[in-house]
Design an enzyme around this catalytic site. Sequence first.
Site, short mmCIF file in Angstrom:
data_model
loop_
_atom_site.label_atom_id
_atom_site.label_comp_id
_atom_site.label_asym_id
_atom_site.label_seq_id
_atom_site.Cartn_x
_atom_site.Cartn_y
_atom_site.Cartn_z
N TYR A 1 -11.90 -15.52 -0.10
CA TYR A 1 -12.22 -14.61 1.00
C TYR A 1 -13.59 -14.99 1.56
CZ TYR A 1 -8.56 -11.71 -1.17
OH TYR A 1 -7.39 -11.24 -1.73
N LEU B 1 -0.12 -0.62 2.19
CA LEU B 1 0.12 0.02 3.48
C LEU B 1 0.64 -0.99 4.50
CD1 LEU B 1 -2.99 2.39 3.60
CD2 LEU B 1 -0.63 2.94 2.98
N GLY B 2 1.26 -2.06 4.01
CA GLY B 2 1.88 -3.02 4.92
C GLY B 2 0.91 -3.61 5.93
N GLY C 1 -1.56 -2.32 7.25
CA GLY C 1 -1.87 -1.31 8.26
C GLY C 1 -0.68 -0.74 8.97
#
Length: 329
Positions: A58, A207-208, A210
């Site tokens: 990241y 949460l996919g 968003g």
Amino acid sequence: MTQPLPTRRLGALEVSALGLGCMAMTDFYGTTDPGTAVRTVREAVDLGVTLLDTADVYGPHTGEELLGKAVAGIREQVTVATKFGLRRGPGNTWLGIDGSPEYARACCDASLRRLGVDRIDLYYLHRVDPAVPIEETAGALGELVAAGKIGHIGLSEASADTVRRAHATHPVTAVQSEYSLWSRDVEGGLLATLRELGIGFVAYSPLGRGFLTGTLTSPDAFADGDYRRTSPRFQPQNFTANLHLIAPLRDLADRHGVTPAQLALAWLLSRGDDIVPIPGTRRSRHLRENTAVTRLDLTPAELTAIGEAVPPEAAGARYPSHRMAELDG
């Protein structure tokens, strides 16, 4: 800390029932602000979150540096998890997977420096390297445990067979994979294997990315540099189809007086007390909504209704084809 969250066990490791995914704080979802990100991590800990999840890829590397700043002074309150194995070069180029023992040792030392800690609590192989027997990688991670550099080992996006082989070499504490209302592949056998072996499960993108918040209305709204611009599920035709998929979730949320995101997380938490979702957010309001889910009282019938409202038939793959090829099994 204002109020402790319920805890769950990932193998021998006890953590808050809800963790915090830190990927979006430095990368993948558009412009970020390091100061805001540090405050977000601190607020999460104040709200009772103890599991903080990042990776060396990241940024690259800036995610670990940021988390190191955020946990300075509160190290004893948190469980720090990071990952290695995905190589990323200049200009956002992807250089493949490396699960070799040499790379594991080098990455661990580098992550310790960036995080500013003397031990990584949970250290994952980010993707399984098909060129390196998993026994070799797990053996190297076991040596790092023996050396006191890491506390527990984990795997990310690993198949049931790979988990068995790794666990036979050195105990695996947790396996991480995508799991949500619209991504339920792990229910095909992986979860049963983990429960047989006493290994915990960490659910990323609960949460996919968003989508299950019910707040996304157009794929054109994503900022430059937002990963979702290239994600199959967020391409225009698939995006429209998936809007229809989650419409019933919004209706259920309205009836319960909560948000679609809260219902999605509540459903995931109900799938087993060995499952710890790690939603990522950069906003205080969403942090508070997410942690409040652990106090949401839903009946078994209501939880079943949530699972039935969003059938696991999302349009589009989880990743572009070249990234799907990196997933084990």
